[in-house]
Design a protein around this motif. Structure first.
Motif, PDB file in Angstrom:
ATOM      1  N   LEU A 115       0.800  -1.222   0.000  1.00 10.88           N
ATOM      2  CA  LEU A 115       0.000   0.000   0.000  1.00 10.88           C
ATOM      3  C   LEU A 115       0.838   1.281   0.000  1.00 10.88           C
ATOM      4  O   LEU A 115       0.483   2.248  -0.668  1.00 10.88           O
ATOM      5  CB  LEU A 115      -0.948   0.003   1.194  1.00 10.88           C
ATOM      6  N   LEU A 116       1.922   1.308   0.788  1.00 12.33           N
ATOM      7  CA  LEU A 116       2.699   2.540   0.921  1.00 12.33           C
ATOM      8  C   LEU A 116       4.153   2.404   0.484  1.00 12.33           C
ATOM      9  O   LEU A 116       4.922   3.342   0.631  1.00 12.33           O
ATOM     10  CB  LEU A 116       2.657   3.026   2.374  1.00 12.33           C
ATOM     11  N   GLY A 117       4.521   1.244  -0.021  1.00  9.61           N
ATOM     12  CA  GLY A 117       5.903   1.043  -0.431  1.00  9.61           C
ATOM     13  C   GLY A 117       6.334   1.912  -1.587  1.00  9.61           C
ATOM     14  O   GLY A 117       7.519   2.155  -1.783  1.00  9.61           O
ATOM     15  N   TRP A 118       5.387   2.389  -2.376  1.00 12.56           N
ATOM     16  CA  TRP A 118       5.722   3.236  -3.519  1.00 12.56           C
ATOM     17  C   TRP A 118       6.228   4.599  -3.076  1.00 12.56           C
ATOM     18  O   TRP A 118       6.908   5.268  -3.827  1.00 12.56           O
ATOM     19  CB  TRP A 118       4.531   3.379  -4.460  1.00 12.56           C
ATOM     20  N   THR A 119       5.894   4.999  -1.833  1.00 14.36           N
ATOM     21  CA  THR A 119       6.471   6.227  -1.300  1.00 14.36           C
ATOM     22  C   THR A 119       7.790   5.859  -0.639  1.00 14.36           C
ATOM     23  O   THR A 119       7.934   4.765  -0.090  1.00 14.36           O
ATOM     24  CB  THR A 119       5.549   6.888  -0.267  1.00 14.36           C
ATOM     25  N   PHE A 120       8.733   6.722  -0.685  1.00 17.94           N
ATOM     26  CA  PHE A 120      10.036   6.410  -0.105  1.00 17.94           C
ATOM     27  C   PHE A 120       9.936   6.191   1.399  1.00 17.94           C
ATOM     28  O   PHE A 120      10.528   5.248   1.937  1.00 17.94           O
ATOM     29  CB  PHE A 120      11.039   7.526  -0.422  1.00 17.94           C
ATOM     30  N   LEU A 121       9.153   7.032   2.085  1.00 16.73           N
ATOM     31  CA  LEU A 121       9.009   6.883   3.535  1.00 16.73           C
ATOM     32  C   LEU A 121       8.319   5.581   3.900  1.00 16.73           C
ATOM     33  O   LEU A 121       8.685   4.921   4.886  1.00 16.73           O
ATOM     34  CB  LEU A 121       8.251   8.074   4.122  1.00 16.73           C
ATOM     35  N   GLY A 122       7.313   5.184   3.133  1.00 16.94           N
ATOM     36  CA  GLY A 122       6.643   3.909   3.390  1.00 16.94           C
ATOM     37  C   GLY A 122       7.573   2.731   3.192  1.00 16.94           C
ATOM     38  O   GLY A 122       7.560   1.765   3.970  1.00 16.94           O
ATOM     39  N   TRP A 123       8.403   2.796   2.164  1.00 20.70           N
ATOM     40  CA  TRP A 123       9.349   1.715   1.893  1.00 20.70           C
ATOM     41  C   TRP A 123      10.395   1.628   3.001  1.00 20.70           C
ATOM     42  O   TRP A 123      10.720   0.535   3.466  1.00 20.70           O
ATOM     43  CB  TRP A 123      10.017   1.942   0.534  1.00 20.70           C
ATOM     44  N   VAL A 124      10.912   2.775   3.437  1.00 19.22           N
ATOM     45  CA  VAL A 124      11.905   2.784   4.522  1.00 19.22           C
ATOM     46  C   VAL A 124      11.284   2.283   5.814  1.00 19.22           C
ATOM     47  O   VAL A 124      11.912   1.531   6.562  1.00 19.22           O
ATOM     48  CB  VAL A 124      12.518   4.196   4.691  1.00 19.22           C
ATOM     49  N   ALA A 125      10.042   2.672   6.092  1.00 16.88           N
ATOM     50  CA  ALA A 125       9.359   2.192   7.295  1.00 16.88           C
ATOM     51  C   ALA A 125       9.211   0.675   7.264  1.00 16.88           C
ATOM     52  O   ALA A 125       9.443  -0.009   8.276  1.00 16.88           O
ATOM     53  CB  ALA A 125       7.995   2.855   7.429  1.00 16.88           C
ATOM     54  N   CYS A 126       8.852   0.131   6.118  1.00 16.31           N
ATOM     55  CA  CYS A 126       8.751  -1.331   5.977  1.00 16.31           C
ATOM     56  C   CYS A 126      10.104  -1.998   6.172  1.00 16.31           C
ATOM     57  O   CYS A 126      10.200  -3.050   6.821  1.00 16.31           O
ATOM     58  CB  CYS A 126       8.214  -1.690   4.598  1.00 16.31           C
ATOM     59  N   LEU A 127      11.131  -1.401   5.619  1.00 20.38           N
ATOM     60  CA  LEU A 127      12.470  -1.971   5.750  1.00 20.38           C
ATOM     61  C   LEU A 127      12.926  -1.981   7.202  1.00 20.38           C
ATOM     62  O   LEU A 127      13.414  -3.000   7.703  1.00 20.38           O
ATOM     63  CB  LEU A 127      13.464  -1.197   4.883  1.00 20.38           C
ATOM     64  N   VAL A 128      12.743  -0.858   7.882  1.00 17.93           N
ATOM     65  CA  VAL A 128      13.152  -0.780   9.292  1.00 17.93           C
ATOM     66  C   VAL A 128      12.336  -1.757  10.137  1.00 17.93           C
ATOM     67  O   VAL A 128      12.877  -2.455  10.995  1.00 17.93           O
ATOM     68  CB  VAL A 128      13.010   0.671   9.820  1.00 17.93           C
ATOM     69  N   TRP A 129      11.038  -1.831   9.878  1.00 14.22           N
ATOM     70  CA  TRP A 129      10.174  -2.731  10.640  1.00 14.22           C
ATOM     71  C   TRP A 129      10.567  -4.189  10.404  1.00 14.22           C
ATOM     72  O   TRP A 129      10.576  -4.993  11.323  1.00 14.22           O
ATOM     73  CB  TRP A 129       8.724  -2.496  10.233  1.00 14.22           C
ATOM     74  N   SER A 130      10.920  -4.532   9.182  1.00 11.50           N
ATOM     75  CA  SER A 130      11.303  -5.913   8.890  1.00 11.50           C
ATOM     76  C   SER A 130      12.652  -6.269   9.516  1.00 11.50           C
ATOM     77  O   SER A 130      12.923  -7.446   9.763  1.00 11.50           O
ATOM     78  CB  SER A 130      11.347  -6.158   7.388  1.00 11.50           C
ATOM     79  N   LEU A 131      13.471  -5.262   9.792  1.00  8.89           N
ATOM     80  CA  LEU A 131      14.786  -5.518  10.394  1.00  8.89           C
ATOM     81  C   LEU A 131      14.773  -5.447  11.919  1.00  8.89           C
ATOM     82  O   LEU A 131      15.781  -5.772  12.546  1.00  8.89           O
ATOM     83  CB  LEU A 131      15.819  -4.525   9.845  1.00  8.89           C
ATOM     84  N   THR A 132      13.643  -5.016  12.506  1.00 12.04           N
ATOM     85  CA  THR A 132      13.590  -4.946  13.968  1.00 12.04           C
ATOM     86  C   THR A 132      13.601  -6.347  14.550  1.00 12.04           C
ATOM     87  O   THR A 132      13.135  -7.305  13.930  1.00 12.04           O
ATOM     88  CB  THR A 132      12.334  -4.205  14.451  1.00 12.04           C
ATOM     89  N   ASN A 133      14.115  -6.426  15.767  1.00 13.78           N
ATOM     90  CA  ASN A 133      14.195  -7.708  16.437  1.00 13.78           C
ATOM     91  C   ASN A 133      12.814  -8.103  16.923  1.00 13.78           C
ATOM     92  O   ASN A 133      12.145  -7.337  17.597  1.00 13.78           O
ATOM     93  CB  ASN A 133      15.190  -7.630  17.602  1.00 13.78           C
ATOM     94  N   ASP A 134      12.423  -9.293  16.623  1.00 19.33           N
ATOM     95  CA  ASP A 134      11.114  -9.803  16.955  1.00 19.33           C
ATOM     96  C   ASP A 134      11.177 -10.554  18.284  1.00 19.33           C
ATOM     97  O   ASP A 134      11.988 -11.454  18.448  1.00 19.33           O
ATOM     98  CB  ASP A 134      10.661 -10.744  15.829  1.00 19.33           C
TER      99      ASP A 134
END
Length: 75
Positions: free
Chosen positions: A48-67
Protein backbone atom coordinates in the motif's frame (compact mmCIF):
# COMPACT_ATOMS: atom_id res chain seq x y z
CA UNK A 1 20.59 -4.18 -37.37
CA UNK A 2 17.70 -2.04 -36.15
CA UNK A 3 15.82 -5.12 -34.94
CA UNK A 4 18.78 -6.16 -32.79
CA UNK A 5 18.91 -2.72 -31.18
CA UNK A 6 15.17 -2.87 -30.52
CA UNK A 7 15.45 -6.33 -28.96
CA UNK A 8 18.38 -5.17 -26.82
CA UNK A 9 16.47 -2.17 -25.47
CA UNK A 10 13.37 -4.31 -24.87
CA UNK A 11 15.42 -6.81 -22.85
CA UNK A 12 17.10 -3.96 -20.98
CA UNK A 13 13.70 -2.56 -20.02
CA UNK A 14 12.45 -5.99 -18.88
CA UNK A 15 15.56 -6.49 -16.73
CA UNK A 16 15.16 -2.99 -15.28
CA UNK A 17 11.53 -3.68 -14.36
CA UNK A 18 12.49 -6.99 -12.73
CA UNK A 19 15.22 -5.28 -10.67
CA UNK A 20 12.80 -2.52 -9.62
CA UNK A 21 10.19 -5.05 -8.48
CA UNK A 22 12.87 -6.94 -6.57
CA UNK A 23 14.04 -3.76 -4.83
CA UNK A 24 10.43 -2.82 -4.05
CA UNK A 25 9.85 -6.16 -2.32
CA UNK A 26 13.05 -6.28 -0.24
CA UNK A 27 11.30 -5.42 3.08
CA UNK A 28 8.72 -8.17 2.53
CA UNK A 29 11.38 -10.69 1.52
CA UNK A 30 13.40 -9.88 4.64
CA UNK A 31 10.31 -10.16 6.88
CA UNK A 32 9.36 -13.56 5.48
CA UNK A 33 12.97 -14.82 5.56
CA UNK A 34 13.30 -13.85 9.23
CA UNK A 35 9.82 -15.25 9.99
CA UNK A 36 8.82 -11.92 11.53
CA UNK A 37 5.61 -12.15 13.58
CA UNK A 38 4.17 -9.16 11.66
CA UNK A 39 5.18 -10.35 8.21
CA UNK A 40 1.67 -10.06 6.74
CA UNK A 41 1.32 -6.50 8.08
CA UNK A 42 4.71 -5.64 6.59
CA UNK A 43 3.57 -7.13 3.27
CA UNK A 44 0.35 -5.07 3.35
CA UNK A 45 2.18 -1.86 4.24
CA UNK A 46 4.75 -2.51 1.54
CA UNK A 47 2.05 -3.03 -1.08
CA UNK A 48 0.00 0.00 0.00
CA UNK A 49 2.70 2.54 0.92
CA UNK A 50 5.90 1.04 -0.43
CA UNK A 51 5.72 3.24 -3.52
CA UNK A 52 6.47 6.23 -1.30
CA UNK A 53 10.04 6.41 -0.11
CA UNK A 54 9.01 6.88 3.54
CA UNK A 55 6.64 3.91 3.39
CA UNK A 56 9.35 1.71 1.89
CA UNK A 57 11.91 2.78 4.52
CA UNK A 58 9.36 2.19 7.30
CA UNK A 59 8.75 -1.33 5.98
CA UNK A 60 12.47 -1.97 5.75
CA UNK A 61 13.15 -0.78 9.29
CA UNK A 62 10.17 -2.73 10.64
CA UNK A 63 11.30 -5.91 8.89
CA UNK A 64 14.79 -5.52 10.39
CA UNK A 65 13.59 -4.95 13.97
CA UNK A 66 14.20 -7.71 16.44
CA UNK A 67 11.11 -9.80 16.96
CA UNK A 68 10.32 -10.84 20.53
CA UNK A 69 8.92 -14.20 19.41
CA UNK A 70 12.24 -15.12 17.79
CA UNK A 71 14.33 -14.45 20.90
CA UNK A 72 15.35 -17.29 23.16
CA UNK A 73 16.13 -16.77 26.81
CA UNK A 74 19.03 -18.64 28.35
CA UNK A 75 18.46 -19.68 31.92
Amino acid sequence: MEILVSIFFFLLIIIGIAVAIGMYGIPTIIAFARNHKNKTAILALNILLGWTFLGWVACLVWSLTNDQSNQQTIT
